[in-house]
Enzyme design. Structure first.
Site, PDB file in Angstrom:
ATOM      1  N   GLU A 114       1.019  -1.279  -0.121  1.00  0.00           N
ATOM      2  CA  GLU A 114      -0.450  -0.108   0.173  1.00  0.00           C
ATOM      3  C   GLU A 114       1.074   0.859  -0.176  1.00  0.00           C
ATOM      4  OE1 GLU A 114      -2.184  -1.392   3.819  1.00  0.00           O
ATOM      5  OE2 GLU A 114      -3.957  -1.303   2.172  1.00  0.00           O
ATOM      6  N   GLU A 134      -3.261  -9.462   3.580  1.00  0.00           N
ATOM      7  CA  GLU A 134      -3.855  -9.082   5.325  1.00  0.00           C
ATOM      8  C   GLU A 134      -5.229 -10.523   4.878  1.00  0.00           C
ATOM      9  OE1 GLU A 134      -3.345  -7.608   2.856  1.00  0.00           O
ATOM     10  OE2 GLU A 134      -2.409  -5.347   3.767  1.00  0.00           O
TER      11      GLU A 134
END
Ligand code: 3H9
Length: 712
Positions: A114, A134
Site C-alpha cells: 500500500e 491480509e
C-alpha cells in the site's frame, strides 16, 4: 524515529535525489514510529527545492512486510486507540510535488505494498514479491490497498490478490503495471537513476486513475466468480468476502468513499474472533520453531544428501519432499519390483502436479534426476541423513536401524518416519541413540505441511536443531514433540474419532456427524477422514494395543465391525460410505442400519443428537487430551498443539487450533461441559487436571502459553 527512517542524499551525482531508507529489522514492519519517520522525512524532502525526486527504499533484507501485526492485538485489547492508520501518510506521499520512486526488494506485503502504491513509480529487484496477504490474517488491506490496487492492475487481478492473499513475482508485477521497471544489480543506484529520469515527468497519483476500473457489465461476473471461489476455497473466512466487497466498492464509488468502505470492513474483520485466531496462528507458526532448551547458537549439522529407506507411499512422498527442496536423495527398497512400483508412483504424482500446473515439466525432470534408486545400503556411507519409512512394525524398524548403524558415517542423522512407535526403542538398536530422532511426515508427505519432530530421550540438541531448521527448508512446519504413543497429533485424534463413532452408535447418522464437523470448519468430517486414511490402520493398531484397554470402559466397535466386513474405506470402495470409481462418497443406508442393529444388540440407547452436541463431544475430546499432553510435557507450549492441528488435521485456521478455540469458548464452560459428559458417559471423559485448574483459576491456555514462554 532517527533510527527507524533516515533521509540522505544521493552523493554520486548531482545530490538532487533524496533517499529515504526504512530501517526496522527484521522485516521493516510499519510500526507507528516508522510511519511517523516517513511522514517527517517526506515532508522535508518535499519542502527542499534542491530535491528533484525522492527514492523510498527498505534497508536490510526486505522492503516492507506490512503493518506491524503486533499492533493489532494492542488495538483489539483496547491498549491502543485505533487512529487514522496509514491513510493520511499515503495521501501525503501521493501529494508530494516531485516524483516519489519506491524501490522494492524482498517483500512488499500488506501495508508495504500500500505504501509502494502511494508512490508515483515503483522499481523492483527481479527477486521481489508483492502481495496483499491480509486476508490470511483474517483482515483486509486497511490503507487503501483495495482501492489503489485495482487502479494499477485491473479489477480481476486486484480481487484475486486481495481475496486470496498470494503474492506475485516482480516479473508479473511489471507485466501488470504494478511495477515500472526491474532493476538488475544495485537496486538503489537503479532507483536513483530512474528517479532522475522521472523528475522530468509529471507526478502520477494512483488514486486519480480510473482507466483500469472496468464497467459494471465487465465487473459483475468477476465479483460473482470471486465470491463463489471464496465460498468454496476459503469456506467460512469472513475476510475473503470482505476483501471482495472492498474492491467492488472501488469500482462503484469515489476513491475517498471507497476508503471509508474499506475502513469499516477492515474494522469489522480486525475485531472478529477470526482475525485474532489467524494472528495467533501466524505468530504461533514462528514460535514453534524456537525450542526453549535449544539455544539459537546450537551447531547445525550440514545436510546435503539424504537417503530414504522404503519406497512405499510415505517413502516415495518423503523422497519427493527432499528432491523438491533440491536435495540429492537415495531411495532404497528390498527388491526390484517394489522399487519399480515406488518410482512409478513418484513419476505419476509428479505428472499429475504438472497437469494441475503446480510444477513445470522442466522442474519435474530436474527433481527426478535427484532421486537415485538403490537396492543396497552400499551407498549409504556418504549420506548426511537417512529417513526410514518402512512398514510400521518394531522388529522391522529395529533391523533397519541396526543396519544403518553399521553403514552410515559418524554424525549422520538417523530419522524414523514412525507414526506410533517408541523412538527410544528404535534408537536402542543403534550404538548412537543421540543421532536418532523421529520425523513424522503426514500423508501425502509431498503436500501436507506438518512435520512432527519426535525427540527421543537421547536425541542430541544438534540433531534436533538441524531437523527443525531442515523442516523450513523443506517447506514444512516442524513442531517438536515428545515420545509417546501417537505423539501429539494422532494421540489427540484418537479421542476425537472415538467420540465420532460413539455418536453414530448412539443414534446420529454418519452423514450428520460429518456435516456437523464440516460446518464447524473441519476440512473433512471424521467418518470421511477415516475412510480416506483407511479404517484398517486404526483397526490394526487397536488390535495390537487392546490389552492396554481398561476392562469395563466403553470402546467403540462399529468401525472394527466394518473392517471385519472388508470395508476399509476409499481403498476398498466402501467404509462408512460407498465410493464410486472417482472415489466420490455416496451415503450408504445399509451402514446406518447395521450400526443401529449392532448398537441395539449392545444395549446402547438411541436418541436424537444435535449438531451442537456432536461438535462439543468431538472438539472437546481434542481439547481434553491436549491438556493431558501439555501436563505430561509431551509438548512445551499450548501453541504447539494448535499449530499441529492447523497444519496436519484440517482444523479451521480461523478458529486458531483446538486450544485457542477452547479459550474463545471459555475454559470454565468447556470444563463444565466435559464434566457433564463424564456424568453421562463415564471415565473416558474425566476432565484433565490442567483444564480443571485453569478453569477454576479463570485462566486461558493462551495465558499459560505466555507463562511457559517466560519460564523458558
Ligand atoms: C497489514 O499490512 C495491514 C495493512 O493493510 C495496514 C492496515 C492499517 N509485523 O516470517 P519470518 C516477524 S497486515 C510484525 O520468520 P521469513 C516475524 O514474526 C500485515 N512482525 O521471516 C518474525 O519474528 P521473530 C501484512 C512481523 O524471512 C520475523 O519478523 N503482511 C511481520 O521466513 C521474521 O519473520 C503480512 O502478512 C509483521 N508484518 O519471512 C506479511 N512480518 O523472528 C507477514 C514478519 O520474532 N510476514 N514479522 O519470530 C511474512 O509473510 C513473512 O514474515 C515474510 C518473511 C515473508 C515477510
Amino acid at each position: 524515529m532517527d533510527d527507524l527512517v533516515q533521509l540522505t542524499r544521493d552523493r554520486d551525482t548531482d545530490n538532487d535525489v533524496a533517499i529515504i531508507t526504512i530501517n526496522n529489522p527484521p522485516v521493516n514492519a510499519l510500526s507507528p514510529g516508522v510511519a511517523q519517520g516517513i511522514a517527517q522525512t517526506i515532508a522535508q524532502a518535499d519542502k527542499d527545492d534542491g530535491v528533484k525526486a525522492v527514492v523510498l527504499i527498505g534497508g536490510g533484507r526486505t522492503f516492507v512486510a506490512g503493518a506491524d501485526i503486533k499492533e493489532f492485538g494492542k488495538i483489539t485489547s483496547g491498549k491502543t486507540q485505533r487512529g487514522a492508520g496509514l491513510l493520511p501518510l499515503l495521501l501525503q506521499i501521493e501529494d508530494v510535488r516531485k516524483p516519489v520512486v519506491v524501490a522494492i526488494h524482498g517483500s512488499a506485503f500488506g501495508g508495504g505494498l500500500e505504501l509502494a502504491m502511494a508512490g508515483h513509480y515503483r522499481v523492483a529487484a527481479p527477486s521481489a514479491q508483492l502481495g496483499q496477504p491480509e486476508v490470511k490474517l483474517g483482515i483486509i488491506p486497511g490503507a487503501g490497498g483495495t482501492q489503489r490496487l485495482p487502479r494499477l492492475v485491473g479489477v480481476a487481478k486486484a480481487v484475486e490478490m486481495c481475496a486470496e492473499g498470494n503474492p506475485i513475482t516482480a516479473q508479473e508485477a511489471l507485466k501488470l503495471g504494478l511495477v515500472d521497471r526491474l532493476i538488475e544489480g544495485d537496486l538503489l543506484a537503479g532507483a536513483v537513476a530512474f528517479a532522475r529520469e522521472a523528475s522530468e515527468k509529471p507526478v502520477r497519483k494512483t488514486r486519480e486513475r480510473s482507466d483500469k476500473l472496468g464497467t459494471p457489465a465487465l465487473n459483475e461476473p468477476i465479483f460473482a466468480a470471486a465470491r463463489e471461489k471464496a465460498r468454496t476455497k476459503q469456506r467460512g473466512m469472513m475476510s475473503a468476502i470482505a476483501a471482495i466487497d472492498a474492491v467492488e466498492a472501488a469500482t462503484r464509488v469515489s476513491f475517498e468513499e471507497g476508503c471509508q468502505v474499506e475502513r469499516q470492513l477492515f474494522d469489522k474483520c480486525l475485531f472478529s474472533d477470526q482475525s485474532k485466531a489467524l494472528i495467533h496462528a501466524f505468530f504461533g507458526e514462528r514460535e514453534v520453531a524456537k525450542i526453549p532448551d535449544i539455544p539459537k547458537e546450537t551447531a547445525i549439522i550440514p545436510v546435503n544428501s539424504v537417503a530414504v529407506v522404503g519406497a512405499g507411499t510415505m517413502g516415495g512422498g518423503i523422497a519427493m519432499v527432499f528432491a523438491n527442496a533440491g536435495f540429492r536423495v537415495l531411495i532404497k527398497e528390498a527388491d526390484q519390483p517394489a522399487l519399480d512400483r515406488g518410482l512409478a508412483t513418484i513419476q505419476k504424482n509428479y505428472q499429475s502436479s504438472v497437469k494441475r500446473g503446480r510444477f513445470t515439466q522442466q522442474f519435474v525432470d530436474e527433481r527426478l534426476k535427484l532421486i537415485q534408486p538403490t537396492l543396497s545400503y552400499d551407498d549409504f556411507g556418504d549420506v548426511d541423513m537417512v529417513v526410514e519409512a518402512v512398514f510400521e512394525g518394531m522388529a522391522l524398524k529395529k533391523e533397519v536401524f541396526g543396519q544403518l548403524d553399521r553403514v552410515c558415517k559418524p554424525g549422520a542423522i538417523l530419522a524414523s518416519n514412525t507414526s506410533t512407535l517408541d523412538v527410544d526403542e528404535i534408537a536402542s538398536a543403534t550404538s548412537r541413540p543421540g543421532a536418532v530422532i523421529g520425523t513424522h511426515f503426514f500423508s501425502p508427505a509431498n503436500i501436507m505441511r506438518l512435520l512432527e519432530i519426535v525427540r527421543g530421550k537421547a536425541s542430541s540438541k544438534e540433531v534436533i536443531a538441524t531437523c527443525m531448521q531442515l523442516s523450513k527448508k523443506l517447506g514444512k512446519v516442524g513442531v517438536l514433540v515428545g515420545n509417546c504413543r501417537g505423539f501429539v497429533g494422532n494421540r489427540i485424534f484418537g479421542p476425537y474419532r472415538r467420540e465420532a463413532q460413539f455418536l453414530v452408535e448412539e443414534g446420529a447418522s454418519i452423514e450428520t456427524v460429518d456435516h456437523a464437523l464440516y460446518d464447524f470448519g473441519m476440512a473433512m468430517g471424521p467418518m470421511s477422514t477415516g475412510d480416506l486414511a483407511g479404517l484398517d490402520v486404526g483397526w490394526r493398531i487397536r488390535k495390537e494395543f487392546r490389552h492396554l484397554e481398561k476392562p469395563g470402559v466403553r470402546q467403540p466397535f462399529a468401525e472394527d465391525r466394518l473392517c471385519e466386513l472388508g470395508r476399509y474405506g476409499q481403498k476398498t470402495g466402501a467404509g462408512w460410505y460407498k465410493y464410486d470409481e472417482n472415489r466420490r462418497a455416496i451415503p450408504d443406508p445399509e451402514v446406518n442400519e447395521m450400526v443401529l442393529r449392532w448398537s441395539r444388540e449392545a444395549g446402547i440407547a438411541q436418541r436424537k443428537i444435535s449438531s451442537e452436541e456432536i461438535v462439543d463431544r468431538c472438539i472437546y475430546a481434542l481439547v481434553n487430551e491436549g491438556a493431558r499432553i501439555l501436563e505430561e510435557g509431551i509438548v512445551g507450549r499450548t501453541v504447539d498443539i494448535d499449530i499441529i492441528y492447523l497444519n496436519g488435521y484440517g482444523f479451521p485456521a480461523y478458529r486458531g487450533g483446538p486450544m485457542w478455540y477452547a479459550d474463545t469458548v471459555g475454559l470454565d464452560k468447556v470444563y463444565r461441559r466435559i464434566s457433564e459428559f463424564q456424568q453421562q458417559h463415564g471415565e473416558l471423559w474425566e476432565p484433565a487436571p490442567l483444564l480443571k485448574r485453569l478453569a477454576q483459576e479463570g485462566k486461558t491456555f493462551a495465558e499459560l502459553n505466555r507463562e511457559q514462554a517466560v519460564m523458558a
